[in-house]
Design an enzyme around this catalytic site. Structure first.
Site, PDB file in Angstrom:
ATOM      1  N   ASN A 130     -84.739 100.979 -38.014  1.00 17.72           N
ATOM      2  CA  ASN A 130     -84.639 100.561 -39.414  1.00 17.72           C
ATOM      3  C   ASN A 130     -83.206 100.056 -39.607  1.00 17.72           C
ATOM      4  OD1 ASN A 130     -84.273 100.312 -42.162  1.00 17.72           O
ATOM      5  ND2 ASN A 130     -85.209 102.251 -42.687  1.00 17.72           N
TER       6      ASN A 130
ATOM      7  N   ARG B  38     -81.522  99.291 -42.046  1.00 23.83           N
ATOM      8  CA  ARG B  38     -80.802  99.803 -43.209  1.00 23.83           C
ATOM      9  C   ARG B  38     -80.288 101.230 -43.002  1.00 23.83           C
ATOM     10  NH1 ARG B  38     -83.837  99.055 -48.540  1.00 23.83           N
ATOM     11  NH2 ARG B  38     -81.746  99.443 -49.305  1.00 23.83           N
ATOM     12  N   CYS B  39     -80.662 101.850 -41.893  1.00 25.18           N
ATOM     13  CA  CYS B  39     -80.296 103.240 -41.616  1.00 25.18           C
ATOM     14  C   CYS B  39     -79.074 103.301 -40.693  1.00 25.18           C
ATOM     15  CB  CYS B  39     -81.481 103.948 -40.962  1.00 25.18           C
ATOM     16  SG  CYS B  39     -81.100 105.597 -40.344  1.00 25.18           S
ATOM     17  N   THR B  40     -78.056 104.019 -41.122  1.00 26.79           N
ATOM     18  CA  THR B  40     -76.825 104.144 -40.341  1.00 26.79           C
ATOM     19  C   THR B  40     -77.098 104.731 -38.964  1.00 26.79           C
ATOM     20  OG1 THR B  40     -75.561 104.439 -42.365  1.00 26.79           O
ATOM     21  CG2 THR B  40     -74.505 105.139 -40.323  1.00 26.79           C
TER      22      THR B  40
ATOM     23  N   ARG C  15     -78.770 102.236 -36.737  1.00 30.83           N
ATOM     24  CA  ARG C  15     -77.820 101.206 -36.261  1.00 30.83           C
ATOM     25  C   ARG C  15     -76.920 101.775 -35.162  1.00 30.83           C
ATOM     26  NH1 ARG C  15     -77.328 100.161 -41.882  1.00 30.83           N
ATOM     27  NH2 ARG C  15     -75.238 101.063 -41.883  1.00 30.83           N
TER      28      ARG C  15
END
Length: 113
Positions: A7, A9-11, A14
């Site tokens: 995802n 948008r997920c730290t 990433r």
């Protein structure tokens, strides 16, 4: 082939992706919110992880709290909930051959590389 259920948008997701990029190994990115895993795929992921389906659920998500919290669900019902609401799937998940890991913390990913 290594796969990461990611995802953007997920730290943590990433960070997990960065670990794979640094490894220099080939891998496939599956943006699971767009390419939602089927119930069959979710069962395979749970089996590879060696966990119960409920352990793959992000229990702090509002979808979970509003619709499922406090209910007794069978494994099949949990899998169905994950397939219908992919936002509930814990992330990132990395699969390498017959091994899989949830990248929380992201360093867990190194154990399957």
């Amino acid at each position: 082939m290594i796969k990461i259920y990611h995802n953007p948008r997920c730290t943590k997701s990433r960070e997990g992706l960065a670990i794979l990029e640094e490894s220099g190994k080939e891998f496939e990115v599956i943006k699971y919110l767009e390419e939602v895993p089927s119930e069959k795929e979710l069962r395979e992921i749970v089996d590879l992880l060696g966990i119960s389906p409920i352990d793959l659920v992000r229990k702090n998500e509002s979808i979970w709290k509003e619709n499922y919290k406090g209910k007794t669900l069978s494994d099949d019902e949990v899998i169905k909930a994950l397939a219908e609401n992919p936002k509930l799937i814990e992330r990132p998940i990395v699969i390498a051959g017959k091994k899989a890991v949830i990248g929380r913390p992201p360093e867990n990913i190194k154990s399957v590389l």
